[in-house]
Write a protein that holds these residues in place. Sequence first.
Motif, mmCIF file in Angstrom:
data_model
loop_
_atom_site.group_PDB
_atom_site.id
_atom_site.type_symbol
_atom_site.label_atom_id
_atom_site.label_comp_id
_atom_site.label_asym_id
_atom_site.label_seq_id
_atom_site.Cartn_x
_atom_site.Cartn_y
_atom_site.Cartn_z
ATOM 1 N N LEU A 1 0.931 -1.344 -0.070
ATOM 2 C CA LEU A 1 0.031 -0.082 -0.080
ATOM 3 C C LEU A 1 0.827 1.154 -0.114
ATOM 4 C CD1 LEU A 1 -2.537 -1.204 2.956
ATOM 5 C CD2 LEU A 1 -2.656 -1.149 0.249
ATOM 6 N N ALA A 2 0.785 2.039 -0.787
ATOM 7 C CA ALA A 2 1.483 3.338 -0.966
ATOM 8 C C ALA A 2 0.815 4.656 -0.145
ATOM 9 C CB ALA A 2 1.728 3.892 -2.516
ATOM 10 N N ARG A 3 1.823 5.164 0.474
ATOM 11 C CA ARG A 3 1.436 6.487 1.112
ATOM 12 C C ARG A 3 1.002 7.257 0.232
ATOM 13 N NH1 ARG A 3 4.991 8.917 5.902
ATOM 14 N NH2 ARG A 3 6.022 9.842 3.989
ATOM 15 N N LYS A 4 0.200 8.462 0.514
ATOM 16 C CA LYS A 4 -0.197 9.380 -0.343
ATOM 17 C C LYS A 4 0.785 10.287 -1.172
ATOM 18 C CE LYS A 4 -1.729 12.887 2.739
ATOM 19 N NZ LYS A 4 -3.047 13.635 3.439
ATOM 20 N N ASP A 5 1.929 10.422 -0.427
ATOM 21 C CA ASP A 5 3.056 11.084 -1.158
ATOM 22 C C ASP A 5 3.964 10.291 -1.736
ATOM 23 O OD1 ASP A 5 4.026 9.747 0.968
ATOM 24 O OD2 ASP A 5 5.142 11.658 1.660
ATOM 25 N N PHE A 6 3.762 9.041 -2.129
ATOM 26 C CA PHE A 6 4.542 8.031 -2.727
ATOM 27 C C PHE A 6 5.169 8.299 -4.164
ATOM 28 C CE2 PHE A 6 5.672 3.913 -4.791
ATOM 29 C CZ PHE A 6 6.361 3.247 -4.150
ATOM 30 N N VAL A 7 4.299 8.714 -4.694
ATOM 31 C CA VAL A 7 4.534 8.947 -6.403
ATOM 32 C C VAL A 7 5.339 10.298 -6.194
ATOM 33 C CG1 VAL A 7 3.649 9.439 -8.752
ATOM 34 C CG2 VAL A 7 2.677 7.383 -7.470
ATOM 35 N N GLU A 8 4.776 11.312 -5.625
ATOM 36 C CA GLU A 8 5.316 12.600 -5.540
ATOM 37 C C GLU A 8 6.714 12.669 -5.128
ATOM 38 O OE1 GLU A 8 4.601 16.718 -2.948
ATOM 39 O OE2 GLU A 8 3.252 15.346 -2.842
ATOM 40 N N THR A 9 7.044 11.887 -4.040
ATOM 41 C CA THR A 9 8.419 11.684 -3.644
ATOM 42 C C THR A 9 9.332 10.933 -4.292
ATOM 43 O OG1 THR A 9 7.370 11.492 -1.074
ATOM 44 C CG2 THR A 9 9.797 11.123 -1.553
ATOM 45 N N HIS A 10 8.745 9.859 -5.123
ATOM 46 C CA HIS A 10 9.943 9.425 -6.025
ATOM 47 C C HIS A 10 10.229 10.371 -7.058
ATOM 48 C CE1 HIS A 10 10.595 5.060 -5.385
ATOM 49 N NE2 HIS A 10 9.503 5.153 -4.768
ATOM 50 N N LEU A 11 9.195 11.017 -7.476
ATOM 51 C CA LEU A 11 9.509 12.029 -8.642
ATOM 52 C C LEU A 11 10.400 13.128 -8.008
ATOM 53 C CD1 LEU A 11 6.177 12.093 -10.602
ATOM 54 C CD2 LEU A 11 8.053 11.373 -11.378
ATOM 55 N N ARG A 12 9.744 13.654 -6.835
ATOM 56 C CA ARG A 12 10.958 14.833 -6.284
ATOM 57 C C ARG A 12 12.296 14.332 -6.187
ATOM 58 N NH1 ARG A 12 11.966 15.881 -1.264
ATOM 59 N NH2 ARG A 12 10.247 14.382 -0.434
ATOM 60 N N LEU A 13 12.639 13.372 -5.883
ATOM 61 C CA LEU A 13 14.081 12.919 -5.307
ATOM 62 C C LEU A 13 14.791 12.396 -6.812
ATOM 63 C CD1 LEU A 13 13.147 11.020 -2.124
ATOM 64 C CD2 LEU A 13 14.072 13.430 -2.509
#
Length: 273
Positions: free
Chosen positions: A99-111
Amino acid sequence: MQSNPKASVIISTYNKPLWLGWVLHSYTLQTEQNFEIIIADDGSDARTKAVIEQFASTSNLKISHVWQEDQGFQKTRILNKAIVASNSEYLIFTDGDCLARKDFVETHLRLRQKHCALSGGYFKMADSITSHINTTVISEQKCFEKDWLIEMGQPSSFKLNKLTRSKTKSQILNWITPTKATFDGMNVSCYKMAIVDVNGFDERMQYGGLDREVGERMMNNGIKFIQVRYSTICVHLHHERPYKTDKARALNEAIRTETKRKKKKWSPYGIKQ
């Protein structure tokens, strides 16, 4: 949705339709919504197809179902097919039990960084807690909260720090952890060309370390792996591992040993054969 998604989230699955439904629900909650989902399905039956079709009919997210006939454990083959089917230059790999926390995709893209891969981890949920999971719990993000997990029976340990919401704390923990940054398929991301350039996954690989091997070839090809296990957060639903056998482990270790010894960058058993 834009024609060119910022990321392709590749989710591997095999005959766990209820869990896949929960996982897909976690992606409807993401703070970043410009991504597509590719289901890498290693031979699931019609129940999984029904879950995906239901999701596609109710979600604004683009989802593709890449399926192959069930011929035993062939996860590497279906992952290669999913890579080919992806429409983004950036890939995020995960599993249908995370289960992905709601900032999962955003954080991968940010980093993300050029010539790098992001090595995440997961928080392993206690077996007893899985029965408390539902879409409401996921929507309210309770399964990512330390206090709720402990209340439900999760043993208290240092590993609960994997659920931190503090960017400063996560950066420090990423830096000091002794855990090596590797390609762990439940939570890892990279530019598509980084994995295509080494011909994707070695399709001879069985359960256990199959993802590590492709990461080792990527490293041999100049890709740096960055530790983000305390930043890109997902929780892992508890299950047994029937594919974990001594024969599979021995085969995988032999392939990985050859990759390391010869510093291999390419597998002839990958996307192109």
